[in-house]
Design an enzyme around this catalytic site. Structure first.
Site, PDB file in Angstrom:
ATOM      1  N   HIS A 300       0.821  -1.221   0.000  1.00 39.29           N
ATOM      2  CA  HIS A 300       0.000   0.000   0.000  1.00 39.29           C
ATOM      3  C   HIS A 300       0.843   1.253   0.000  1.00 39.29           C
ATOM      4  CE1 HIS A 300       0.772   0.726   4.329  1.00 39.29           C
ATOM      5  NE2 HIS A 300       0.668  -0.585   4.473  1.00 39.29           N
ATOM      6  N   CYS A 316       3.037  -5.072   6.796  1.00 34.27           N
ATOM      7  CA  CYS A 316       2.709  -4.873   5.386  1.00 34.27           C
ATOM      8  C   CYS A 316       3.880  -4.213   4.648  1.00 34.27           C
ATOM      9  CB  CYS A 316       1.449  -4.028   5.250  1.00 34.27           C
ATOM     10  SG  CYS A 316      -0.046  -4.845   5.850  1.00 34.27           S
TER      11      CYS A 316
END
Length: 341
Positions: A300, A316
C-alpha cells in the site's frame, strides 16, 4: 507526509521549517537549471531519470541516501553494470541516452493545482480522523510535493521567493508522465489520482514481484525474468515481521477507506475503538491497497513518503503513494509475490 507545514490560505503564506514563501508580488521563476540552495542538481537529475525508468529513488530531493543508492544499484544490475550504488562513469554513460529529460520543468500553476479543499494538520486519534470528510492533504505545498515526487523543502529551495497561486511559474522535478491515456475501464476517480500523482499510463507488465527485506526494496520482474522496476519499501518490524514465503496479489482497492481495528496493532492505545477512516492520500494506507493472499497483509501507499525505508510497518509493504499507484498498473490479480529476508 509531515503535518508540520502551515498554509494560511492556498494563496498565502506557506512555511517549511524556517523557509517561507511570501504572498508578495509574484517573481519570475528561476532558470530551469539554475542552482538551488542545498540541492545537488546532478543528483536531482539522476533521481529524475531513475524515476522515469522505473527505479524509484524515493523522494526526489537532490540529495544522496539509502533509497538513492538502492535505486542506482537496481538500475546498474538491470543494465549489467557493476552494482556500486554510486553515480559512476558507467552509470552516467548508461543514462546518457535519456539526457533530453531535464532535471526540472518550469510550470504555471493551474487553478486546480492551487485549489483545495485542504484538511490542515490531521488529528492524531483514529476516532477524530473518522469524523473528517477525507484524509486529504494539509495544504497546497504538501499536495504539490507529492504530485512531483519530492518534499516541500525541496520545492522551497527550487523556488526562493515563489508563491503558490494560479498562474505562478515555479520549478518542479521533471516527473511529468509520458502518457495520461489511462485504461478507460478504471474508475474516473482512480484515473484522476494517477494523473494527480504524475504516474504514466504506459507501464511494463510484471510477471512476478519480489520483496527483499535485506535490500529494502520491492522488485518487479517481467518476461525472461528481466528486472523491470524497483521501488524502495518499508516492510515489517520486530513486532510484525515480514511474512516470508510465497503469496499472490488478489486485487486492488483504489482510494480505499481504512478499517482501523486496534486488536491488529501492537502499539494501539488500550482506549482505542474500531473506526472507519475516510479515503485520502494521508490515510494510513495512502491511495491504494493491493491485497495479498496472506490475511490482513497488503502492499500500500503511505502518508509519509520521506520515511520509506527509515521506519517500521505493521508487517505490510509500504511504498510512496506514487510508486504504489505505479505498481498497480504493472500487476494483476494472481501475480506471484515472493517475500525474502
Amino acid at each position: 507526509m509531515k503535518k508540520s507545514l502551515v498554509a494560511l490560505t492556498g494563496l498565502g503564506l506557506c512555511t517549511v521549517g524556517l523557509i517561507s514563501w511570501p504572498s508578495t508580488a509574484q517573481q519570475a521563476a528561476p532558470a530551469p537549471d539554475a542552482p538551488a540552495a542545498g540541492v545537488d542538481m546532478t543528483v536531482l537529475h539522476v533521481q529524475v531519470l531513475l524515476d522515469h525508468l522505473g527505479f524509484g529513488p524515493g523522494v526526489i530531493d537532490g540529495k544522496g541516501g539509502m533509497s538513492f543508492r538502492n535505486a542506482l544499484s537496481g538500475f546498474q544490475g538491470a543494465r549489467g553494470l557493476p552494482k556500486t550504488g554510486k553515480v559512476d562513469a558507467a552509470t552516467l554513460k548508461a543514462l546518457y541516452p535519456y539526457r533530453a529529460v531535464r532535471p526540472v520543468r518550469v510550470l504555471a500553476l493551474s487553478q486546480a493545482d492551487a485549489a483545495g479543499p485542504y484538511q490542515g494538520p490531521l488529528p492524531k486519534e483514529p476516532a477524530d480522523q473518522a469524523k473528517l470528510p477525507a484524509m486529504g492533504y494539509a495544504n497546497a505545498m504538501e499536495k504539490l510535493a507529492e504530485k512531483f515526487h519530492t518534499t516541500p523543502q525541496t520545492l522551497a529551495a527550487l523556488n526562493p521567493g515563489g508563491r503558490i497561486a494560479p498562474g505562478a511559474r515555479l520549478r518542479f522535478p521533471n516527473v511529468l508522465p509520458s502518457s495520461r491515456a489511462y485504461d478507460p475501464k478504471l474508475k474516473p476517480e482512480w484515473r484522476q489520482t494517477l494523473s494527480d500523482l504524475n504516474v504514466s499510463a504506459t507501464q511494463p507488465q510484471g510477471k512476478r514481484i519480489v520483496v527483499d527485506k535485506s535490500e529494502g526494496v520491492l522488485k518487479v520482474y517481467g518476461e525472461d525474468d528481466k528486472l523491470l522496476a524497483q521501488f524502495p519499501a518499508t516492510m515489517g518490524s520486530e513486532h510484525d515481521p515480514l511474512p516470508l514465503g510465497d503469496w499472490k496479489i488478489q486485487g486492488a482497492a483504489y482510494n480505499p477507506p481504512f478499517h482501523y481495528n486496534p486488536t491488529l496493532f501492537w502499539d494501539a492505545d488500550d482506549s482505542d475503538k474500531k473506526a472507519l477512516l475516510p479515503p485520502g492520500p494521508n490515510g494510513p494506507v495512502g491511495v491504494i491497497w493491493l491485497d495479498l493472499s496472506k490475511p490482513h497483509y497488503g502492499i500500500h501507499g503511505t502518508p509519509s513518503p520521506e520515511t520509506i525505508g527509515r521506519a517500521e510497518s505493521h508487517g505490510c509493504i509500504r511504498l510512496t503513494n506514487w510508486d504504489a499507484a505505479r505498481l498497480s498498473l504493472m500487476v494483476k490479480p494472481g501475480t506471484p509475490a515472493h517475500f525474502q529476508a
